[in-house]
Design an enzyme around this catalytic site. Structure first.
Site, short mmCIF file in Angstrom:
data_model
loop_
_atom_site.label_atom_id
_atom_site.label_comp_id
_atom_site.label_asym_id
_atom_site.label_seq_id
_atom_site.Cartn_x
_atom_site.Cartn_y
_atom_site.Cartn_z
N ARG A 102 -20.19 -5.11 15.36
CA ARG A 102 -20.03 -4.73 14.06
C ARG A 102 -18.71 -4.34 13.62
O ARG A 102 -18.00 -4.77 12.44
CB ARG A 102 -20.99 -3.36 13.59
N LYS A 137 -2.63 0.83 -3.63
CA LYS A 137 -3.77 0.98 -3.78
C LYS A 137 -4.73 0.61 -2.81
O LYS A 137 -5.53 -0.53 -2.78
CB LYS A 137 -4.24 0.42 -5.18
N LYS A 169 7.63 6.73 -12.50
CA LYS A 169 6.69 6.48 -13.31
C LYS A 169 6.65 7.34 -14.61
O LYS A 169 7.42 8.21 -14.51
CB LYS A 169 5.28 6.44 -12.53
N GLU A 198 9.08 2.14 -14.20
CA GLU A 198 8.01 1.52 -14.62
C GLU A 198 8.22 2.11 -16.12
O GLU A 198 8.43 3.16 -16.80
CB GLU A 198 6.60 2.26 -14.25
N ASP A 219 4.66 -2.70 -17.31
CA ASP A 219 3.14 -2.54 -17.04
C ASP A 219 2.50 -2.72 -18.47
O ASP A 219 2.79 -2.26 -19.59
CB ASP A 219 2.89 -0.81 -16.73
#
Length: 289
Positions: A102, A137, A169, A198, A219
């Site tokens: 597994r 992510k 950001k 960004e 973005d």
């Protein structure tokens, strides 16, 4: 066929150890149902078309359980595999095969799923100069493995983490006071690192270009605005003879990725490659001796 760098990450062993500890705990009570000396062979079969990724993790699972287990591959990572095709042959003690099945398949299904998704995006932008890249992510603890799978699918990797490049950001800009101030502090505190900003408007792009950044992340901009942004960046490149990486992100899917690539952006980053994962279906069929 993907030609990305398939250099293996250094943490395969520890990653596999954690996965086995999670599944086996203080002992596999199921495998104990089988005589200790029994040996077997098994074939792993893929149940859908895919790009193979994860074979080193698969092998490491069985190596960690019993060094006498052997694995012979019919395909290599990065290759296309067709539905209902045997992809490898495994042989060794039955207990080791049962205990590792597994966990080994979990790595294979996850990483092949990432590679296959990446490959689909790479195919959609073929013929352009745009590269498909991943993001941060990722699944906790599996970043290096997922980044490897992206490369198997023909994509490339963004920065690994918060230490090897700077992406300024919205919240960084808000806290610093302006794009210019944020870029200046980045240059002062992280000399030599790639600095990217960004931006969400062409006005912000103008500020970022004036600040002397290395790259911009556009973005959630519509394609006609992306095309204007590329033209602005190209003009800045020619004027100051400075290379600038133009990256697009935000709500990218297989339906719109080609349209975005056709605007002339250098890279398209897609968080879904490593977070919206459709695992590839594999099964392991065993024959005892």
């Amino acid at each position: 066929m993907p030609t990305a760098d398939l250099t293996l990450p250094a943490d395969i062993g520890p990653t596999v150890e954690r996965a086995l500890a999670e599944d086996v705990g203080d002992g596999d009570r199921n495998a104990a149902l089988v005589d200790e000396g029994l040996r077997a062979s098994a074939s792993v079969i893929v149940r859908e078309n895919a790009i193979l990724a994860g074979s080193p993790w698969f092998e490491q699972v069985f190596a960690a359980l019993d060094s006498s287990v052997s694995v012979e591959w019919a395909y290599s990572d990065g290759q296309r595999i067709r539905s209902n095709t045997p992809i490898c042959h495994v042989e060794g003690p039955v207990r080791a095969l049962l205990t590792g099945e597994r966990t080994a398949l979990n790595f294979l299904q996850l990483l092949s799923g990432v590679a296959s998704s990446t490959f689909d995006f790479v195919e959609r932008v073929k013929g352009t100069n745009t590269q498909i890249i991943d993001t941060r992510k990722t699944l906790p603890g599996l970043r290096s493995a997922q980044r490897y799978a992206v490369r198997c699918g023909g994509g490339i990797n963004h920065r690994f983490g918060l230490f090897d490049a700077i992406l300024i950001k919205e919240n960084h800009i808000l806290a610093a006071g302006s794009i210019g101030t944020a870029v200046q502090r980045a240059r002062e505190t992280a000399e030599g690192l790639f600095v990217q900003v960004e931006i969400e408007t062409l006005e912000e792009l103008e500020q970022a270009l004036e600040a002397g950044i290395d790259g911009v992340l556009l973005d959630n901009l519509p394609s006609h605005v992306l095309a204007r942004a590329v033209n602005m960046a190209d003009a800045h490149r020619r004027r100051f003879r400075r290379d600038i990486v133009i990256e697009a992100s935000g709500d990218i899917n297989l339906r719109n990725v080609r349209e975005i690539a056709d605007t002339g952006v250098d890279r398209i980053s897609i968080g879904g490659l490593t977070k919206h994962i459709k695992a590839t279906d594999f099964s392991m069929r065993m024959k005892t001796r």
